[in-house]
Design a protein around this motif. Structure first.
Motif, short mmCIF file in Angstrom:
data_model
loop_
_atom_site.label_atom_id
_atom_site.label_comp_id
_atom_site.label_asym_id
_atom_site.label_seq_id
_atom_site.Cartn_x
_atom_site.Cartn_y
_atom_site.Cartn_z
N ALA A 23 0.81 -1.22 0.00
CA ALA A 23 0.00 0.00 0.00
C ALA A 23 0.84 1.27 0.00
O ALA A 23 0.28 2.37 -0.03
N ILE A 24 2.16 1.15 0.04
CA ILE A 24 3.01 2.34 0.16
C ILE A 24 3.34 2.90 -1.21
O ILE A 24 4.05 2.27 -2.00
N PRO A 25 2.84 4.10 -1.53
CA PRO A 25 3.19 4.73 -2.81
C PRO A 25 4.51 5.49 -2.69
O PRO A 25 4.91 5.87 -1.59
N HIS A 26 5.17 5.71 -3.81
CA HIS A 26 6.39 6.53 -3.83
C HIS A 26 7.41 6.04 -2.79
O HIS A 26 8.04 6.83 -2.10
N ALA A 27 7.57 4.71 -2.72
CA ALA A 27 8.47 4.14 -1.71
C ALA A 27 9.90 4.65 -1.85
O ALA A 27 10.62 4.75 -0.86
N SER A 28 10.29 5.00 -3.07
CA SER A 28 11.66 5.48 -3.28
C SER A 28 11.88 6.85 -2.66
O SER A 28 13.02 7.33 -2.62
N GLU A 29 10.84 7.49 -2.19
CA GLU A 29 10.96 8.78 -1.52
C GLU A 29 10.61 8.70 -0.04
O GLU A 29 10.58 9.73 0.64
N CYS A 30 10.36 7.50 0.43
CA CYS A 30 9.97 7.29 1.84
C CYS A 30 11.08 6.58 2.60
O CYS A 30 11.85 5.80 2.03
N VAL A 31 11.14 6.84 3.89
CA VAL A 31 11.82 5.93 4.81
C VAL A 31 10.79 4.87 5.20
O VAL A 31 9.68 5.21 5.60
N ILE A 32 11.14 3.62 5.05
CA ILE A 32 10.24 2.54 5.46
C ILE A 32 10.86 1.83 6.65
O ILE A 32 11.99 1.35 6.58
N ALA A 33 10.11 1.81 7.75
CA ALA A 33 10.61 1.28 9.01
C ALA A 33 9.82 0.06 9.44
O ALA A 33 8.59 0.07 9.41
N VAL A 34 10.53 -0.97 9.85
CA VAL A 34 9.89 -2.15 10.43
C VAL A 34 9.77 -1.93 11.93
O VAL A 34 10.78 -1.75 12.62
N ASN A 35 8.54 -1.91 12.43
CA ASN A 35 8.32 -1.79 13.87
C ASN A 35 8.42 -3.18 14.49
O ASN A 35 7.64 -4.08 14.15
N ASN A 36 9.36 -3.35 15.38
CA ASN A 36 9.58 -4.66 16.00
C ASN A 36 8.60 -4.95 17.14
O ASN A 36 8.61 -6.04 17.70
N LYS A 37 7.77 -3.96 17.47
CA LYS A 37 6.82 -4.14 18.56
C LYS A 37 5.40 -4.24 18.04
O LYS A 37 5.11 -3.95 16.87
N ASP A 38 4.49 -4.63 18.93
CA ASP A 38 3.10 -4.87 18.58
C ASP A 38 2.25 -3.67 18.97
O ASP A 38 2.03 -3.42 20.16
N ILE A 39 1.77 -2.93 17.98
CA ILE A 39 1.00 -1.73 18.30
C ILE A 39 -0.37 -2.08 18.86
O ILE A 39 -1.01 -1.26 19.53
N SER A 40 -0.86 -3.32 18.63
CA SER A 40 -2.17 -3.69 19.16
C SER A 40 -2.16 -3.82 20.67
O SER A 40 -3.21 -3.76 21.31
N THR A 41 -0.97 -3.97 21.25
CA THR A 41 -0.83 -4.00 22.71
C THR A 41 -0.16 -2.73 23.22
O THR A 41 0.40 -2.71 24.30
N ARG A 42 -0.24 -1.67 22.40
CA ARG A 42 0.39 -0.39 22.73
C ARG A 42 1.88 -0.53 22.98
O ARG A 42 2.46 0.16 23.84
N GLU A 43 2.49 -1.46 22.24
CA GLU A 43 3.95 -1.66 22.27
C GLU A 43 4.46 -2.00 23.66
O GLU A 43 5.57 -1.60 24.05
N ARG A 44 3.69 -2.76 24.40
CA ARG A 44 4.14 -3.18 25.74
C ARG A 44 5.00 -4.44 25.70
O ARG A 44 5.53 -4.85 26.73
#
Length: 240
Positions: A144-165
């Motif tokens: 779903a990411i458009p213009h990826a060559s102009e974005c920083v794409i970051a992998v979040n190693n935490k779970d946002i569904s648990t508020r990253e606890r």
């Protein structure tokens, strides 16, 4: 949309130019509500980051972590480093506000945004001169990411569904790195859950172009020594 000159985007430019591309974070509290500044002012924290050689600074304005737009404005008053606003950005007006507060990049969370909204927000960032810092947790979200060559794409190693606890799962970064690189992003980033310099060094050696580190740096006595330890670990040298 025409690909923009990266020199027009100071956050991305600084991250790509840094020999130790660690985005150092300012946040009031961790996911469990524990204070992280320890009586220090944001200015003092940012000063230590500047002395350490941070290329960029992340400022958490989300309420989960005790943040606010006032924190971003305060940090911007005390540094010329490019700033990332970390919050749940869902409206184009928030991008204009981020710019006015001093941000050079904004966090866009792919898991929380419909594809049409993500496309609109990425386009608005680029028109406004801000780097889209798009956070993902799965390979499917990359589509779903458009213009990826102009974005920083970051992998979040935490779970946002648990508020990253959770402590974070670094295997996610390693497993997703090939797919992230295949998007054409100039700077794949591993974000959150990076507990020590040795882990940071391994991720950079694996091929990440940048890291985002918060709690570990806020709990260390010396961000400069922390960053020196990353360099030492990468070169196989012991750091005092």
């Amino acid at each position: 949309m025409t690909i923009h000159d990266r020199t027009d985007f100071p956050f991305l430019r600084a991250l790509l130019a840094s020999p130790t591309p660690v985005v150092m974070e300012v946040k009031q509290r961790n996911a469990h509500g524990h204070e992280l500044l320890g009586g220090r002012t944001p200015a003092a924290v940012v000063g230590a980051y500047e002395s350490a050689g941070a290329p960029c600074v992340s400022v958490v304005t989300g309420r989960w972590f005790g943040g606010s737009n006032t924190l971003l404005r305060d940090v911007a008053k005390h540094t010329e480093l490019p700033l990332l606003q970390k919050d749940f950005i869902t409206r184009t007006q928030q991008i204009a506000t981020a710019r006015d507060l001093g941000a050079s990049a904004v966090l866009l969370t792919a898991a929380l945004l419909p594809a049409s909204s993500l496309a609109k927000l990425v386009a608005q960032c680029l028109r406004t001169g801000l780097t889209p810092f798009v956070e993902i947790t799965s390979e499917a979200e990359l589509e779903a990411i458009p213009h990826a060559s102009e974005c920083v794409i970051a992998v979040n190693n935490k779970d946002i569904s648990t508020r990253e606890r959770d402590p974070g799962d670094l295997r996610r970064s390693v497993e997703l790195l090939p797919a992230v690189r295949a998007t054409g992003t100039p700077c794949p980033v591993s974000a959150s859950g990076i507990a020590d310099p040795a882990t940071a060094a391994r991720l950079l050696d694996a091929g990440f172009g940048g890291l985002l580190v918060g709690t570990s740096l806020l709990r260390t006595d010396s961000p400069a020594r922390w960053l020196d330890a990353v360099t030492g670990a990468r070169s196989g040298l012991a750091v005092r």
